[in-house]
Scaffold this active site. Structure first.
Site: not given
Ligand code: 1HE
Length: 269
Positions: A122, A142
């Protein structure tokens, strides 16, 4: 570090400001694989809020150790046992940092290596240019950790590689590396040697552009992606009206007119 920047005191980042206006920012928690704890996010907010007003002409974002960034500090997150509201507010600080980075108007070139995973991806995806080396790999673990992205991947990673590939990465733990990572859009450059050296070369080149031009490139394009085509065309005309008539550009235009400026050639860059 120059005196004007002495007030910037970081613990988890290292900042080296160069004479040519290139700031080299190093994620500096190698023992934790540069995992992003709450304190590091605050330092990134301060850095990317400050840099555009403090003369940074371009930035290299690099990392100490073998890995760029292992994402969210999972140990801190485990120990803090956060409430939903706590984590929402934390994510908003991540967004503050990465939005300042993407929309701040100063080119940020990420020098990637090793793991660029989870929140690390990110962070990398908020840079304007990404350079990978032979060790670089990308993942969104994740899904396997029982988590979800919270630092803008649904916006920026999906934008880079498309929704279907992002969903696949999260569902299956798929890892991209090598030429395939470049081909899908996770990075624009892949080097056999040092990604830092290449990123510094690119940042130095970008820093030679006029700051107002770079501001438009590293702010307006991202803003315009969020607009309707109709509004983006309007905004583009307004930005070009300001940028393309800046007094500092006249010298460059004159150099083209009198044939002293470099021509665009196929082997440039
Ligand atoms: C960490 C973290 C971390 C390492 N948080 N401490 N991110 C992940 O799921 C990636 C998790 N990390 C890994 O898979 C691996 O650590 C690496 C591939 C990055 C590196 O492997 P390796 O073998 O070099 O290191 P290591 O032995 O696993 O870890 C070394 C130390 O770093 C160890 O600490 P130590 O005190 O025991 O020495 C690890 O605990 C620590 N470490 N990664 C905390 N991530 C806004 S939402 C974003 C959502 C996410 O980002 S999810 C996180 C995804």
């Amino acid at each position: 570090m120059s005196s004007v920047l002495n007030f910037l005191r970081f613990t988890n980042l290292d900042l080296d400001t160069r004479e040519d206006g290139v700031w080299v920012v190093t994620l500096n928690r190698p023992a934790k694989r540069n995992a992003l704890d709450a304190a590091t996010i605050e330092e990134l907010v301060e850095l990317f809020s400050t840099a555009p007003r403090r003369g940074a002409r371009a930035m290299v974002l690099t990392a100490a150790g073998d890995h760029f960034c292992a994402g969210l500090d999972l140990i801190e997150h485990h120990d803090a046992d956060r409430s939903p509201a706590d984590f929402m507010h934390l994510c908003m600080r991540w967004h503050e940092a990465f939005n300042k980075m993407e929309y701040g108007g100063v080119p940020v070139i990420a020098a990637l290596k090793g793991a660029v995973v989870g929140g690390g991806l990110e962070l990398a995806s908020a840079a304007h240019v990404r350079v990978a080396d032979a060790t670089t790999y990308f993942a969104l673990p994740e899904g396997q950790r029982g988590l979800f992205t919270g630092g803008g991947a649904t916006i920026r990673v999906a934008d880079l590689i498309g929704k279907a590939r992002m969903i696949d990465m999260m569902l299956t733990g798929r890892v991209y590396h090598g030429q395939e990572a470049i081909d899908v859009g996770l990075a624009q450059y892949r080097v056999e040697g040092s990604s830092f050296d290449k990123a510094l070369e690119l940042a130095t080149r970008a820093a030679a552009n006029l700051p107002l031009t770079n501001f438009a490139i590293c702010s307006a394009i991202s803003h315009m992606q969020n607009m309707s085509s109709f509004d983006a065309a309007y905004a583009e005309a307004v930005v070009a009206g300001v940028v393309n008539t800046q007094p500092a550009a006249r010298e460059r235009l004159a150099a083209f007119a009198d044939k002293t400026a470099a021509r665009v050639r196929p082997n440039a860059g």
